[in-house]
Write an enzyme that holds these catalytic residues in place. Structure first.
Site, PDB file in Angstrom:
ATOM      1  N   LYS A 239      12.382   2.509   7.313  1.00  0.00           N
ATOM      2  CA  LYS A 239      11.921   1.235   7.856  1.00  0.00           C
ATOM      3  C   LYS A 239      11.844   0.141   6.796  1.00  0.00           C
ATOM      4  O   LYS A 239      11.828  -1.029   7.125  1.00  0.00           O
ATOM      5  CB  LYS A 239      10.610   1.377   8.630  1.00  0.00           C
ATOM      6  CG  LYS A 239       9.462   1.949   7.883  1.00  0.00           C
ATOM      7  CD  LYS A 239       8.257   2.004   8.815  1.00  0.00           C
ATOM      8  CE  LYS A 239       7.164   2.814   8.200  1.00  0.00           C
ATOM      9  NZ  LYS A 239       6.496   3.731   9.067  1.00  0.00           N
ATOM     10  N   ARG A 240      11.863   0.527   5.543  1.00  0.00           N
ATOM     11  CA  ARG A 240      11.866  -0.493   4.498  1.00  0.00           C
ATOM     12  C   ARG A 240      13.251  -1.117   4.342  1.00  0.00           C
ATOM     13  O   ARG A 240      13.390  -2.290   4.099  1.00  0.00           O
ATOM     14  CB  ARG A 240      11.432   0.117   3.163  1.00  0.00           C
ATOM     15  CG  ARG A 240       9.920   0.166   2.999  1.00  0.00           C
ATOM     16  CD  ARG A 240       9.538   0.909   1.749  1.00  0.00           C
ATOM     17  NE  ARG A 240       9.879   2.332   1.843  1.00  0.00           N
ATOM     18  CZ  ARG A 240      10.863   2.903   1.187  1.00  0.00           C
ATOM     19  NH1 ARG A 240      11.602   2.223   0.352  1.00  0.00           N
ATOM     20  NH2 ARG A 240      11.111   4.196   1.339  1.00  0.00           N
TER      21      ARG A 240
END
Ligand code: GLU
Length: 473
Positions: A239-240
């Site tokens: 998700k980063r």
């Protein structure tokens, strides 16, 4: 499982963050399998980690699944409400001698085992006969020898030597049962026949099998560990780094049926060279045994292409309906009073032919509704300021259009003949007119857009552009 047994699968997300496309793929495969076998699909929220779980994440999961059309037959059940079942299982396991109490702290274990070849707990408390209670964890007594086999439909039989599995904790020293136990107790209680989940759970699966056997719950389920999703650099989606939240795709204007179709192909493909599948085709053709082991590339560009195909397949009316959230409310770049449904409808097919996501709609039609009308600065620079003929062309177009009937072909012919007088092709001739009336060098076809704007507005905008060019010049 036996052939006569009804298929029962579960999707068991942990509500600790945005609902991830990988989770959606897992849910979809479970759902397709259940529908195909006329089985049951159960939704179970794994919220044993109280610190990281949040009810709002659960809401997000439920809403995303609903949006994707993945419906459940039972649940949602919450692990946080099922504690008595876990406590009962612990009592059974203790009773049968599968557990022992341990008062070693993590630091003590680390200090004792730092030079050993095999990592993990060294069995120090195994035969100390400690009385269980608060302050002591409960560990599972893993057999010293033998093999634990995971029957996996994707990977075949995966064998784990028991000597490589440490005596793992199933109840923390504060008395809370751990996730590894809760999953097994729930799967047994819910009579799950097939556990279809992410590959990352495979290493802990032998522990689940050991607990399952210790609880004497035959038959064991079949497993299917699904391949990991990776980005273009073959890195696991994160998700980063990557866009992973289903909600983001929804907000951007992806159609749920397009996302669902694309997710279905991440790890499985139908026979023949087909990619666009109806939900009925997915249900009848999907085969769990055909799922790949290798990582699946989640290609946002390909997903956008898919979405474009699905958008173009919508009927005119469906397209208008699907557009609504993007042309009104928070997504709109205009107020409700500025919006004109009839005008939007007149250009909607041209928009539909061009976009990959519904979120692109406002950009295409904002020249019609957003007030005050504004020209895009780089476009004005390129097509008007840096073109010494632009003002002449605009003035000539203005005169011609003032007398025109204002029909698409006519407006085009008029501009072609203006261009010819200056030895210019249509593309170059129309650039200043486009920027003057639509605000940008790119967008919908010019002449249809001019008709939609209407003579009065077109002349007013051309005047505005001429004025600005002259003032600056
Ligand atoms: N709760 C786990 C997760 O969200 C799923 C575990 C399982 O499916 O067994 O990753």
């Amino acid at each position: 499982m036996t052939d006569s047994q009804q298929v029962r699968v579960r999707f068991a997300p942990s509500p600790t963050g945005y609902f991830h496309v990988g989770g959606a793929r897992t849910a979809l495969y479970n759902w397709l399998f259940a529908r195909q076998r006329e089985g049951k699909f159960i939704l179970r929220i794994e919220d044993t980690d109280r610190e990281r779980s949040d009810e709002s994440w659960t809401g997000g999961i439920v809403s995303a699944l609903t949006w994707l059309g993945i419906t459940w037959d039972e649940g949602p059940f919450h692990q946080s409400e099922r504690r008595p079942l876990y406590d009962a299982a612990v009592a059974t396991l203790l009773d049968r001698g599968h557990l022992y109490a341990c008062d070693c702290t993590r630091e003590i274990v680390e200090a004792r085992t730092k030079d050993r070849a095999t990592p993990g707990y060294d069995g120090f408390c195994r035969d100390r006969g400690l009385e269980p209670g608060i302050g002591k964890a409960l560990r599972f007594r893993v057999p010293d020898t033998g093999i634990t086999t995971v029957h996996d439909l994707v990977r075949g039989d995966v064998e784990f030597a028991n000597e490589t599995i440490e005596d793992f904790i199933i109840v923390k020293s504060n008395g809370d049962p751990l996730y590894v136990l809760a999953v097994v107790v729930d799967d047994i209680d819910m009579k799950i026949t097939h556990i279809i989940r992410a590959e990352e759970h495979l290493p802990t699966t032998p522990k689940a099998v050991l607990i399952w056997q210790a609880l004497d719950a035959a038959p064991l389920p079949l497993f299917a560990h699904l391949p990991v999703l990776v980005n273009e650099k073959r890195q696991k989606l994160s998700k980063r780094r990557d866009r992973v939240a289903v909600e983001d795709y929804r907000q951007l204007g992806y159609l749920p049926e397009a996302l669902r179709n694309y997710l279905c192909l991440l790890g499985w493909s139908p026979t023949e060279d087909r990619e666009v599948l109806t939900i009925e085709e997915m249900i009848s053709e999907f085969r769990l045994e055909e799922v790949n082991r290798s990582p699946a590339f989640f290609d946002e560009k390909r997903l956008a292409h898919f979405n474009g195909l699905y958008i173009r397949a919508l009927s005119d009316e469906e397209f208008i309906e699907r557009s609504r959230p993007f042309i009104s409310g928070e997504h709109a770049l205009w107020t409700e009073r500025q919006f004109d449904e009839g005008l939007f409808r007149s250009l909607a097919p041209l928009v539909q032919a061009r976009i990959a996501t519904l979120g692109e709609i406002p950009g295409y039609v904002k020249f019609l509704f957003a007030a005050p009308f504004e020209m895009d600065e780089p476009s004005f620079e390129k097509a008007v300021r840096r073109d010494e003929l632009a003002v002449t062309i605009l003035s000539e177009a203005r005169s011609a259009y003032a007398k025109a009937e204002f029909e698409v072909e006519e407006l085009k012919e008029l501009l072609i003949s203006i261009g010819e007088q200056h030895d210019r092709k249509l593309a170059k001739t129309q650039a200043p007119v486009r920027v003057a009336t639509m605000g940008s060098t790119v967008g919908l076809p010019l002449f249809e857009s001019l008709v939609a704007l209407g003579r009065e507005e077109v002349l007013r905008r051309i005047d505005g552009a001429i004025l600005r060019a002259n003032e600056e010049g």
